[in-house]
Design a protein around this motif. Sequence first.
Motif, PDB file in Angstrom:
ATOM      1  N   LEU A  65      42.577  63.709  40.751  1.00 36.19           N
ATOM      2  CA  LEU A  65      42.956  63.160  39.448  1.00 36.19           C
ATOM      3  C   LEU A  65      43.563  64.197  38.510  1.00 36.19           C
ATOM      4  O   LEU A  65      44.454  63.892  37.725  1.00 36.19           O
ATOM      5  N   GLN A  66      43.079  65.444  38.580  1.00 33.15           N
ATOM      6  CA  GLN A  66      43.490  66.438  37.574  1.00 33.15           C
ATOM      7  C   GLN A  66      44.184  67.667  38.126  1.00 33.15           C
ATOM      8  O   GLN A  66      44.710  68.471  37.349  1.00 33.15           O
ATOM      9  N   GLY A  67      44.173  67.833  39.452  1.00 29.72           N
ATOM     10  CA  GLY A  67      44.759  69.056  40.006  1.00 29.72           C
ATOM     11  C   GLY A  67      43.945  70.279  39.636  1.00 29.72           C
ATOM     12  O   GLY A  67      42.740  70.182  39.380  1.00 29.72           O
ATOM     13  N   LEU A  68      44.578  71.423  39.568  1.00 33.78           N
ATOM     14  CA  LEU A  68      43.873  72.690  39.344  1.00 33.78           C
ATOM     15  C   LEU A  68      43.280  72.795  37.941  1.00 33.78           C
ATOM     16  O   LEU A  68      42.325  73.540  37.720  1.00 33.78           O
ATOM     17  N   SER A  69      43.822  72.010  36.993  1.00 34.08           N
ATOM     18  CA  SER A  69      43.289  72.061  35.620  1.00 34.08           C
ATOM     19  C   SER A  69      41.854  71.538  35.551  1.00 34.08           C
ATOM     20  O   SER A  69      41.157  71.715  34.551  1.00 34.08           O
ATOM     21  N   VAL A  70      41.387  70.914  36.659  1.00 34.47           N
ATOM     22  CA  VAL A  70      40.010  70.403  36.698  1.00 34.47           C
ATOM     23  C   VAL A  70      38.998  71.547  36.568  1.00 34.47           C
ATOM     24  O   VAL A  70      37.858  71.325  36.153  1.00 34.47           O
ATOM     25  N   ALA A 105      39.287  76.241  45.926  1.00 31.50           N
ATOM     26  CA  ALA A 105      39.553  76.105  47.369  1.00 31.50           C
ATOM     27  C   ALA A 105      40.546  74.972  47.640  1.00 31.50           C
ATOM     28  O   ALA A 105      41.426  75.098  48.497  1.00 31.50           O
ATOM     29  N   MET A 106      40.412  73.864  46.893  1.00 27.82           N
ATOM     30  CA  MET A 106      41.355  72.744  47.052  1.00 27.82           C
ATOM     31  C   MET A 106      42.769  73.192  46.683  1.00 27.82           C
ATOM     32  O   MET A 106      43.751  72.791  47.317  1.00 27.82           O
ATOM     33  N   GLY A 107      42.879  74.046  45.649  1.00 27.32           N
ATOM     34  CA  GLY A 107      44.183  74.567  45.231  1.00 27.32           C
ATOM     35  C   GLY A 107      44.814  75.459  46.290  1.00 27.32           C
ATOM     36  O   GLY A 107      46.041  75.547  46.395  1.00 27.32           O
ATOM     37  N   ILE A 108      43.966  76.131  47.099  1.00 28.59           N
ATOM     38  CA  ILE A 108      44.475  76.964  48.202  1.00 28.59           C
ATOM     39  C   ILE A 108      45.044  76.071  49.305  1.00 28.59           C
ATOM     40  O   ILE A 108      46.095  76.351  49.876  1.00 28.59           O
ATOM     41  N   GLN A 137      48.718  77.165  48.872  1.00 29.99           N
ATOM     42  CA  GLN A 137      49.645  76.041  48.712  1.00 29.99           C
ATOM     43  C   GLN A 137      50.098  75.813  47.269  1.00 29.99           C
ATOM     44  O   GLN A 137      51.198  75.347  47.028  1.00 29.99           O
ATOM     45  N   THR A 138      49.217  76.102  46.294  1.00 26.98           N
ATOM     46  CA  THR A 138      49.573  75.864  44.889  1.00 26.98           C
ATOM     47  C   THR A 138      50.337  77.064  44.334  1.00 26.98           C
ATOM     48  O   THR A 138      49.815  78.179  44.338  1.00 26.98           O
ATOM     49  N   PRO A 139      51.571  76.853  43.853  1.00 29.05           N
ATOM     50  CA  PRO A 139      52.307  77.974  43.262  1.00 29.05           C
ATOM     51  C   PRO A 139      51.674  78.408  41.933  1.00 29.05           C
ATOM     52  O   PRO A 139      51.024  77.608  41.264  1.00 29.05           O
ATOM     53  N   ASN A 140      51.850  79.650  41.568  1.00 32.17           N
ATOM     54  CA  ASN A 140      51.310  80.218  40.314  1.00 32.17           C
ATOM     55  C   ASN A 140      49.803  79.994  40.179  1.00 32.17           C
ATOM     56  O   ASN A 140      49.308  79.671  39.098  1.00 32.17           O
ATOM     57  N   MET A 141      49.096  80.172  41.280  1.00 26.56           N
ATOM     58  CA  MET A 141      47.665  79.879  41.260  1.00 26.56           C
ATOM     59  C   MET A 141      46.887  80.890  40.412  1.00 26.56           C
ATOM     60  O   MET A 141      45.778  80.611  39.981  1.00 26.56           O
TER      61      MET A 141
END
Length: 478
Positions: free
Chosen positions: A32-37, A254-257, A184-188
């Motif tokens: 629902l929120q992506g990395l901002s979660v 980890a999900m962002g990776i 996988q997520t750019p600018n992590m």
Amino acid sequence: MENEKQLRWSNIALIAFVAVWGLGNVVNNFALQGLSVVTSWILIMIIYFIPYTLIVGQLGSTFKDAEGGVSSWIRATSTKRLAYYAAWTYWIVHIPYLAQKPQGILIAFSWLFRGNGNFVNTTPALVVQAICLVLFLLFLWIASLGLTTLKRIGSVAGTGMFIMSILFIILAVSAPFMTKATVQTPNMFSIKSYLPKFDFTYFTTVSMLVFAVGGSEKISPYVNKTKNPGREFPLGMLVLAGMVAICALLGSFAMGILFNSKHIPADLMANGAYYAFQRLGAFYHVGNLFLILYAIANVLAQISALAFSIDAPLKILLGDADPEFIPKKLSKMNKKDVPVNGYILTGVLVSILIIIPALGIGNMNELFNWLLNLNSVVMPMRYLWVFLAYMLINKHLKEFKSDYKFLKNPVAGRLVGAWCFLFTAFACILGMVPKTSYASNPSSWLFQLTLNILTPIIFVALGMILPMIARRHRTNNA
């Protein structure tokens, strides 16, 4: 008596953690929120979860001999009628939960036997829901036999899912360093990636966060089994909050990776955990081993949750049923101590909730997401009673003795209770807004919104009808 008080703060924290937390909480909120979660988790822990767990600590300590959980707390602080509504809410909010469990079982079987999650994406919703209905009725029948085997599976499955959740975090966070995995997520590592946009859409997702961290009132019976409850129980609750925070933050990281936060797959809620373990298996060159282990643990956990959630909430509702509010027929037991008519009522309500939505939501993946969202709207309704009981206890603080007090000032206690109550209600109401795009399918969007609003209203209305039926029965038998 002293020997019974064996639990330490570490035991309390672990028992509560297994009861409250799961990998699904990480996957659903990332979807629902992506990395901002990550920021959302920090905020929800501070402003909601920590006070919630400490409130449960005080209520559990005050009513350590109460068997009926929240309804017993309400009866002691208020009226029999409100206690009935608390018990009713606790039972009725499990109906959407029961309606979703068969979907989870089918998805797990799809991954286990077909090695993919295409089942959700390719099968018509009505066909899937028909299979789900058969599955649910089968488990309803098994539960009505009074078998306890399925519940025993629960402790094994719960431990298995707990281990898989921790394993997921360890494997995913270390993957970029130990394998050839690329992030996988750019600018992590940019702070901007973690900052939510506090707009209307954001606030409609808060109910899923509340749904994720709720439920610690389940462990209130352990207060009086704790050594020095006044000190160790709240310490256990704070450690629980810390453990949940660490798992939520590291899990989301980890999900962002593993997934691009800017391009989240549409079926991430249904299949995200399986995709994650499939990718981790590829990184560590073990094939589908992690995926298979997770699918088996999940099948067992879903089956156990289904059996337990058919029986336990109904027992709480009918356990010390007041004939003033609950018709005698509903609490009638058979030879195996099973409330047959209660099971029939459960079966009817769940069947309606399995079939009717499929008529207006043709896409199975959308249906899965909608039902999960409905759970996040109705399940927190039972938390409202926890905060009401806490406000009432602070109103008459001298009447109730407790080994542990979260806040010694009754005015501060009532304010914190009111804050948690209003925050939960706010999350539930805004959570009713569908998470799909209105422009892409207006009729489906409106259908979902209508169901999200009508379901809680119908649940409350049904709760008001039962006392009328009970009154009529008493009048006729008088």
